[in-house]
Scaffold this active site. Structure first.
Site, PDB file in Angstrom:
ATOM      1  N   ARG A  44     -49.933  -5.720  -3.534  1.00  0.00           N
ATOM      2  CA  ARG A  44     -48.772  -4.409  -3.463  1.00  0.00           C
ATOM      3  C   ARG A  44     -47.551  -4.570  -3.438  1.00  0.00           C
ATOM      4  O   ARG A  44     -46.576  -3.972  -3.696  1.00  0.00           O
ATOM      5  CB  ARG A  44     -49.416  -3.301  -2.351  1.00  0.00           C
ATOM      6  CG  ARG A  44     -50.764  -2.814  -2.833  1.00  0.00           C
ATOM      7  CD  ARG A  44     -50.909  -1.712  -1.762  1.00  0.00           C
ATOM      8  NE  ARG A  44     -52.147  -0.964  -1.997  1.00  0.00           N
ATOM      9  CZ  ARG A  44     -52.743   0.051  -1.195  1.00  0.00           C
ATOM     10  NH1 ARG A  44     -51.912   0.656  -0.185  1.00  0.00           N
ATOM     11  NH2 ARG A  44     -53.592   0.631  -1.652  1.00  0.00           N
ATOM     12  N   ASP A  64     -42.241  13.503   6.612  1.00  0.00           N
ATOM     13  CA  ASP A  64     -42.994  11.923   6.138  1.00  0.00           C
ATOM     14  C   ASP A  64     -41.921  10.946   6.226  1.00  0.00           C
ATOM     15  O   ASP A  64     -40.840  11.072   5.951  1.00  0.00           O
ATOM     16  CB  ASP A  64     -43.653  12.149   4.585  1.00  0.00           C
ATOM     17  CG  ASP A  64     -44.576  11.208   4.502  1.00  0.00           C
ATOM     18  OD1 ASP A  64     -45.684  11.838   4.442  1.00  0.00           O
ATOM     19  OD2 ASP A  64     -44.625  10.018   4.016  1.00  0.00           O
TER      20      ASP A  64
END
Ligand code: SAM
Length: 280
Positions: free
Chosen positions: A32, A141
């Site tokens: 990733r 968030d």
């Protein structure tokens, strides 16, 4: 990625956002983060770690790294049993509690692309209990990217996979190309802000709230990080305010100062009220 590079990167990410990349996730981390190295023209993970620590752009890059390592999976009307209990049992209690003030504040902590925060606003409107009230749902968030989507309020079929046709008709406008937009009356009850739940100082800027939804966020945290986040929720909730977690999460072993509330078919947590116990 060597074992040492993995440890350094993992610790750095953990101390920033509480997300613990498990030992067996080394290859996932490598896969990733590799596009980030390529984008920066770096040759190895030791260089990437140095960049994250010392480069002038390190804050921006840390956000990109966390972005690459987190999952943002979410959809409207997720975990319907819990939402039903919220609607049937907690909303009447909140209506009664705040009736004199006619003000309600709910926090969707780790809201990802906004579906959870909008779902809460939809349930509040559908209940018709809060018409004419000052109502606000805060969606927060750590990821700025998901918040851009949340603020746009436009969604496709995957977000709507658990939404009934009645709810689609009532709360969304068709946009064409398989897309819908959340209607303005729902959007006017929701606001989105970037917030790292592990940043206690930033969290103290959050207003006091009557209920917190934090679902499927703390599963990525280890025990000390969970304890810190629960302390934040405890601090931001009004006495008697509710905490709703995801289905695979609970407060076992956390020693948190919340009491368990048994709802029909579900559980919630409550910051102990100042009033005598025993009533919802
Ligand atoms: C799987 S999504 C859950 C979305 C929604 N709550 C739900 O249950 O459908 C988890 C979200 O938590 C956010 N997150 C992870 N660590 C965080 C932190 N330290 N502070 C704030 N948000 C965080 C991620 O960016 C992600 O969008």
């Amino acid at each position: 990625m060597s074992a040492e590079e993995f440890r350094l990167l993992r610790d750095h990410v953990y101390s920033h956002c509480g997300i613990l990349v498990r030992e067996d996730m080394k290859f996932v981390m490598e896969r990733r983060l590799w596009p980030r190295l390529e984008a920066l023209g770096l040759r190895d993970f030791a260089g990437y770690h140095r960049y994250l620590r010392y480069d002038a752009q390190r804050r921006v890059e840390l956000e990109a790294a966390v972005e690459a390592l987190t999952t943002h999976e979410t959809y409207f009307f997720r975990e319907p049993g819990q939402l039903q209990a919220f609607t049937d049992e907690l909303l009447p209690a909140l209506q009664q509690r705040n009736g004199a003030l006619k003000r309600l504040r709910i926090w969707s902590a780790g809201c990802s692309t906004g579906e959870e925060a909008f779902t809460i606003a939809m349930l509040l409107q559908q209940s018709r209990r809060f018409e004419g009230w000052d109502v606000l749902v805060y969606g927060t968030d750590i990821s700025r990217r998901v918040l851009t989507t949340a603020r746009r309020g436009e969604y496709g079929p995957s977000s709507l996979r658990a939404t009934s046709p009645e709810h689609v008709a009532r709360f969304f406008l068709p946009l064409g190309a398989n897309k819908v937009r959340v209607k303005d009356d729902v959007r006017s009850w929701v606001t989105f802000e970037q917030l790292n739940l592990l940043d206690e100082e930033a969290c103290r800027q959050m207003p006091k709230v009557d209920a917190v939804f934090c679902r499927n966020v703390m599963i990525y945290f280890d025990l000390p990080a969970r304890r810190r986040v629960l302390q934040v929720f405890h601090d931001r909730l009004v006495p008697g305010g509710y905490l709703l977690l995801g289905h695979s999460e609970n407060l076992l072993n956390l020693g948190a100062d919340f009491e368990l509330v048994h709802l029909q078919g579900d559980l919630a947590y409550r910051k102990p009220p100042l009033l005598p116990r025993g009533t919802l």
